[in-house]
Design an enzyme around this catalytic site. Sequence first.
Site, PDB file in Angstrom:
ATOM      1  N   ASP A 195       0.845  -1.188   0.000  1.00 27.89           N
ATOM      2  CA  ASP A 195       0.000   0.000   0.000  1.00 27.89           C
ATOM      3  C   ASP A 195       0.881   1.238   0.000  1.00 27.89           C
ATOM      4  O   ASP A 195       2.012   1.200   0.485  1.00 27.89           O
ATOM      5  CB  ASP A 195      -0.903   0.009   1.235  1.00 27.89           C
ATOM      6  CG  ASP A 195      -1.988  -1.052   1.180  1.00 27.89           C
ATOM      7  OD1 ASP A 195      -2.388  -1.438   0.065  1.00 27.89           O
ATOM      8  OD2 ASP A 195      -2.443  -1.486   2.250  1.00 27.89           O
ATOM      9  N   ASP A 243      -6.989  -1.370  -4.499  1.00 25.45           N
ATOM     10  CA  ASP A 243      -8.070  -1.206  -3.523  1.00 25.45           C
ATOM     11  C   ASP A 243      -9.162  -0.285  -4.068  1.00 25.45           C
ATOM     12  O   ASP A 243     -10.353  -0.499  -3.819  1.00 25.45           O
ATOM     13  CB  ASP A 243      -7.534  -0.642  -2.206  1.00 25.45           C
ATOM     14  CG  ASP A 243      -6.542  -1.566  -1.523  1.00 25.45           C
ATOM     15  OD1 ASP A 243      -6.591  -2.784  -1.762  1.00 25.45           O
ATOM     16  OD2 ASP A 243      -5.707  -1.048  -0.756  1.00 25.45           O
TER      17      ASP A 243
END
Length: 119
Positions: free
Chosen positions: A83, A97
């Site tokens: 991330d 995401d």
Amino acid sequence: KYFFYDMDYMNEAFLITKTLNEGISWWIDIFHLNILLILIPIILIAIIYLYHKKEIWTYTFLFIIAGWIWNYIDRILYSGVRDFIDFHFFPIFNVADIYVSIGALLHVISIIKLQYQTN
């Protein structure tokens, strides 16, 4: 996703913060990696089933599958999802995401639309 992860960028709106999320969405750590590697394909099979039964829109399906593939490859290669998008007021996330979230939102919209068509 891989292009952005390897660059360093910061401004007042957001910061690229490189992290490895070993949990599930929003860093919820309730499953072990081995269980996730088994559970995620089962969920994928369910999504494919819904798509073939015409109970999920094509764009919904494509968004979810694209995001799923990117994150699943990360889980296999890095034992977690890389991330990097950090808005400081929300858990750090990535482009995949966003795709899964858009797909989920489209699915909710399709369910609502179907409910109004049947009533």
